[in-house]
Design an enzyme around this catalytic site. Structure first.
Site, PDB file in Angstrom:
ATOM      1  N   SER A   1       0.806  -1.219   0.000  1.00  0.00           N
ATOM      2  CA  SER A   1       0.000   0.000   0.000  1.00  0.00           C
ATOM      3  C   SER A   1       0.842   1.272   0.000  1.00  0.00           C
ATOM      4  O   SER A   1       0.359   2.333  -0.370  1.00  0.00           O
ATOM      5  CB  SER A   1      -0.956   0.020   1.196  1.00  0.00           C
ATOM      6  OG  SER A   1      -0.249   0.221   2.396  1.00  0.00           O
TER       7      SER A   1
ATOM      8  N   LYS B   1       0.587   4.673   6.587  1.00  0.00           N
ATOM      9  CA  LYS B   1       0.037   5.554   5.550  1.00  0.00           C
ATOM     10  C   LYS B   1       0.726   6.911   5.618  1.00  0.00           C
ATOM     11  O   LYS B   1       1.444   7.220   6.550  1.00  0.00           O
ATOM     12  CB  LYS B   1      -1.472   5.762   5.743  1.00  0.00           C
ATOM     13  CG  LYS B   1      -2.293   4.489   5.781  1.00  0.00           C
ATOM     14  CD  LYS B   1      -2.306   3.766   4.473  1.00  0.00           C
ATOM     15  CE  LYS B   1      -3.009   2.411   4.610  1.00  0.00           C
ATOM     16  NZ  LYS B   1      -2.693   1.528   3.516  1.00  0.00           N
TER      17      LYS B   1
END
Length: 168
Positions: free
Chosen positions: A32, A75
């Site tokens: 990700s 993230k």
């Protein structure tokens, strides 16, 4: 012998305090955050930084996964409290200005058009891998409370190659 045992016990206590309150390690699973982070990268995370400050745009953070409390996600902070985050035609805007994202690969299209104002004490997060379905992030679970952010990833200590060093 007693001095030796006492020294080992003190070292263990200091290591536990450091790992619990100051620094931690993070093992990257998944893609990700590709190309910034690769699967099996190992990172140092500063846990104390957000006790004395707040996440800033561009920080790479480790957080408790909003959709699975047994997992952590990693993230990038795109928007902070009060920011208006928009994704239009594949481009990310914060407060009407396109975000310069030199950390994503090529001309990758950011899917899921949206418009959201980041509430107080929350952040908007995206994975660097914008291929559709590659990242569960704020496009999927919305903004995240700052109290869910466990720390800032700042240094890749493995693998020992050209990616070793401070994170950008």
């Amino acid at each position: 012998m007693f001095e030796w045992i006492k020294s080992i016990a003190l070292a263990i206590v200091i290591a536990i305090i450091i790992k619990t309150f100051i620094f931690d390690t993070t093992y990257v699973l998944g893609y990700s955050m590709y190309p910034t982070l690769h699967e099996k990268d190992r990172l140092f995370t500063n846990k104390i930084i957000y006790l004395i400050g707040e996440p800033k745009k561009g920080d790479i953070v480790v957080l408790e996964a909003p959709d699975d409390p047994d997992k952590d996600y990693i993230k990038r902070v795109i928007g902070t409290e009060g920011d208006l985050v928009e994704i239009k035609e594949g481009i990310v805007y914060v407060n009407g200005n396109p975000v310069k994202e030199n950390y994503i690969e090529g001309d990758i299209y950011t899917h899921n058009d949206l418009k959201i104002k980041v509430p107080e004490e929350e952040v908007f997060l995206l994975g660097d891998n914008r291929v559709e379905g590659a990242s569960k992030d704020s496009r999927y679970f919305g903004t995240v409370g700052i109290d869910s952010v466990n720390g800032k990833a700042f240094f890749r200590y493995f693998p020992f190659n050209d990616r070793f060093g401070m994170l950008k």
